[in-house]
Design a protein around this motif. Structure first.
Motif, mmCIF file in Angstrom:
data_model
loop_
_atom_site.group_PDB
_atom_site.id
_atom_site.type_symbol
_atom_site.label_atom_id
_atom_site.label_comp_id
_atom_site.label_asym_id
_atom_site.label_seq_id
_atom_site.Cartn_x
_atom_site.Cartn_y
_atom_site.Cartn_z
ATOM 1 N N HIS A 118 34.421 46.880 58.258
ATOM 2 C CA HIS A 118 35.802 46.446 58.122
ATOM 3 C C HIS A 118 36.575 47.242 57.076
ATOM 4 O O HIS A 118 36.005 47.719 56.087
ATOM 5 N N VAL A 119 37.873 47.316 57.285
ATOM 6 C CA VAL A 119 38.798 47.836 56.278
ATOM 7 C C VAL A 119 39.062 46.690 55.296
ATOM 8 O O VAL A 119 39.233 45.541 55.722
ATOM 9 N N PRO A 120 39.089 46.969 53.986
ATOM 10 C CA PRO A 120 39.378 45.894 53.032
ATOM 11 C C PRO A 120 40.721 45.220 53.335
ATOM 12 O O PRO A 120 41.702 45.896 53.647
ATOM 13 N N VAL A 121 40.729 43.919 53.234
ATOM 14 C CA VAL A 121 41.916 43.122 53.522
ATOM 15 C C VAL A 121 42.745 42.908 52.269
ATOM 16 O O VAL A 121 43.975 42.908 52.312
ATOM 17 N N VAL A 122 42.081 42.735 51.140
ATOM 18 C CA VAL A 122 42.784 42.385 49.902
ATOM 19 C C VAL A 122 42.069 43.015 48.702
ATOM 20 O O VAL A 122 40.847 43.178 48.709
ATOM 21 N N LYS A 123 42.872 43.362 47.701
ATOM 22 C CA LYS A 123 42.346 43.905 46.442
ATOM 23 C C LYS A 123 42.728 42.951 45.317
ATOM 24 O O LYS A 123 43.898 42.587 45.161
ATOM 25 N N PHE A 124 41.730 42.533 44.547
ATOM 26 C CA PHE A 124 41.940 41.740 43.345
ATOM 27 C C PHE A 124 41.611 42.618 42.141
ATOM 28 O O PHE A 124 40.771 43.511 42.237
ATOM 29 N N PHE A 125 42.259 42.341 41.002
ATOM 30 C CA PHE A 125 41.977 43.149 39.814
ATOM 31 C C PHE A 125 42.233 42.363 38.538
ATOM 32 O O PHE A 125 42.996 41.406 38.521
ATOM 33 N N ASN A 126 41.583 42.806 37.485
ATOM 34 C CA ASN A 126 41.787 42.282 36.146
ATOM 35 C C ASN A 126 42.895 43.127 35.512
ATOM 36 O O ASN A 126 42.706 44.323 35.302
ATOM 37 N N PRO A 127 44.047 42.539 35.191
ATOM 38 C CA PRO A 127 45.133 43.330 34.640
ATOM 39 C C PRO A 127 44.894 43.805 33.204
ATOM 40 O O PRO A 127 45.665 44.615 32.682
ATOM 41 N N GLY A 152 32.438 42.269 50.029
ATOM 42 C CA GLY A 152 33.202 43.499 49.904
ATOM 43 C C GLY A 152 32.614 44.373 48.819
ATOM 44 O O GLY A 152 31.416 44.316 48.520
ATOM 45 N N LEU A 153 33.467 45.167 48.219
ATOM 46 C CA LEU A 153 33.080 46.087 47.162
ATOM 47 C C LEU A 153 33.622 45.550 45.847
ATOM 48 O O LEU A 153 34.820 45.292 45.727
ATOM 49 N N ALA A 154 32.733 45.344 44.887
ATOM 50 C CA ALA A 154 33.127 44.829 43.577
ATOM 51 C C ALA A 154 32.770 45.857 42.509
ATOM 52 O O ALA A 154 31.749 46.532 42.603
ATOM 53 N N ASP A 155 33.623 45.952 41.508
ATOM 54 C CA ASP A 155 33.394 46.889 40.408
ATOM 55 C C ASP A 155 33.721 46.193 39.094
ATOM 56 O O ASP A 155 34.879 46.047 38.724
ATOM 57 N N ILE A 156 32.685 45.743 38.418
ATOM 58 C CA ILE A 156 32.853 45.162 37.084
ATOM 59 C C ILE A 156 32.016 45.968 36.090
ATOM 60 O O ILE A 156 31.379 45.429 35.199
ATOM 61 N N GLY A 157 32.065 47.268 36.274
ATOM 62 C CA GLY A 157 31.311 48.196 35.432
ATOM 63 C C GLY A 157 30.607 49.250 36.262
ATOM 64 O O GLY A 157 30.382 50.369 35.814
ATOM 65 N N ARG A 158 30.266 48.861 37.476
ATOM 66 C CA ARG A 158 29.639 49.778 38.432
ATOM 67 C C ARG A 158 29.917 49.250 39.827
ATOM 68 O O ARG A 158 29.673 48.080 40.105
ATOM 69 N N PRO A 159 30.438 50.089 40.732
ATOM 70 C CA PRO A 159 30.783 49.599 42.072
ATOM 71 C C PRO A 159 29.557 49.242 42.905
ATOM 72 O O PRO A 159 28.583 49.997 42.934
ATOM 73 N N GLU A 160 29.615 48.066 43.541
ATOM 74 C CA GLU A 160 28.513 47.598 44.393
ATOM 75 C C GLU A 160 29.058 46.818 45.574
ATOM 76 O O GLU A 160 29.997 46.047 45.421
ATOM 77 N N LEU A 161 28.443 46.999 46.728
ATOM 78 C CA LEU A 161 28.724 46.149 47.875
ATOM 79 C C LEU A 161 27.969 44.843 47.681
ATOM 80 O O LEU A 161 26.811 44.855 47.268
ATOM 81 N N ALA A 173 38.791 31.282 38.771
ATOM 82 C CA ALA A 173 38.711 30.488 37.538
ATOM 83 C C ALA A 173 38.672 31.343 36.275
ATOM 84 O O ALA A 173 38.771 30.800 35.165
ATOM 85 N N ILE A 174 38.546 32.650 36.394
ATOM 86 C CA ILE A 174 38.488 33.524 35.213
ATOM 87 C C ILE A 174 39.799 33.418 34.450
ATOM 88 O O ILE A 174 40.878 33.552 35.009
ATOM 89 N N ARG A 175 39.695 33.158 33.149
ATOM 90 C CA ARG A 175 40.867 33.063 32.282
ATOM 91 C C ARG A 175 40.882 34.260 31.344
ATOM 92 O O ARG A 175 39.913 34.541 30.659
ATOM 93 N N LEU A 176 42.006 34.935 31.329
ATOM 94 C CA LEU A 176 42.210 36.145 30.531
ATOM 95 C C LEU A 176 43.200 35.849 29.409
ATOM 96 O O LEU A 176 43.791 34.763 29.377
ATOM 97 N N PRO A 177 43.423 36.799 28.514
ATOM 98 C CA PRO A 177 44.401 36.580 27.439
ATOM 99 C C PRO A 177 45.783 36.192 27.975
ATOM 100 O O PRO A 177 46.144 36.550 29.101
ATOM 101 N N PHE A 178 46.527 35.471 27.160
ATOM 102 C CA PHE A 178 47.891 35.050 27.465
ATOM 103 C C PHE A 178 47.966 34.125 28.676
ATOM 104 O O PHE A 178 48.993 34.058 29.358
ATOM 105 N N GLY A 179 46.872 33.431 28.972
ATOM 106 C CA GLY A 179 46.844 32.489 30.077
ATOM 107 C C GLY A 179 46.837 33.123 31.457
ATOM 108 O O GLY A 179 47.040 32.447 32.453
ATOM 109 N N MET A 180 46.588 34.414 31.497
ATOM 110 C CA MET A 180 46.586 35.113 32.785
ATOM 111 C C MET A 180 45.231 34.991 33.456
ATOM 112 O O MET A 180 44.252 34.584 32.843
ATOM 113 N N GLY A 181 45.195 35.380 34.716
ATOM 114 C CA GLY A 181 43.959 35.379 35.477
ATOM 115 C C GLY A 181 43.868 36.646 36.303
ATOM 116 O O GLY A 181 44.658 37.574 36.142
ATOM 117 N N ILE A 182 42.917 36.665 37.203
ATOM 118 C CA ILE A 182 42.767 37.791 38.116
ATOM 119 C C ILE A 182 44.008 37.841 39.008
ATOM 120 O O ILE A 182 44.542 36.810 39.398
#
Length: 123
Positions: A23-32, A52-61, A71-80
């Motif tokens: 499949h072609v990826p449908v959606v891209k999520f990212f940590n801003p 899909g393909l995830a990259d949190i330091g090294r890309p892996e299927l 549910a990931i909470r980032l600085p300033f109340g932001m999320g993915i």
């Protein structure tokens, strides 16, 4: 921001029912704020397990939990975030190979889009 619209969810679920397709990826999520990019191609019927393909330091299927990513909470109340301008254009196997060669999804994206622009004649 809505991470998964009904239309995106429907496309991911449909892909999840056809596992034998590259499949072609449908959606891209990212940590801003740093590391973390996910290209989703499929969603299980449970509505949570994505593939899909995830990259949190090294890309892996592989698979990940949408609810845990959400549910990931980032600085300033932001999320993915969802990249609203993302177009997958090529199958996930091409993304995975490019990410493996370059070391990251972000670098693979730059190279794949550069190659696409080079193939497209100016109008």
């Amino acid at each position: 921001m809505i991470l998964l619209t009904d239309g995106l969810r429907d496309r991911l679920l449909a892909n999840g029912r056809r596992r034998d397709v590259d499949h072609v990826p449908v959606v891209k999520f990212f940590n801003p704020f740093g590391a973390g990019v996910w290209l989703a191609t499929e969603l299980d019927e449970d509505g949570d397990l994505m593939f899909g393909l995830a990259d949190i330091g090294r890309p892996e299927l592989g698979c990940w939990s949408f609810s845990e990513m959400q549910a990931i909470r980032l600085p300033f109340g932001m999320g993915i975030e969802r990249d609203i301008l993302f177009t997958g254009d090529v199958p996930i196997s091409v993304w995975a190979e490019a990410a493996r060669r370059t070391g990251s999804i972000r670098e693979a994206e730059r190279i794949l889009y550069q190659a696409a622009r080079a193939r497209t004649p100016d109008i």
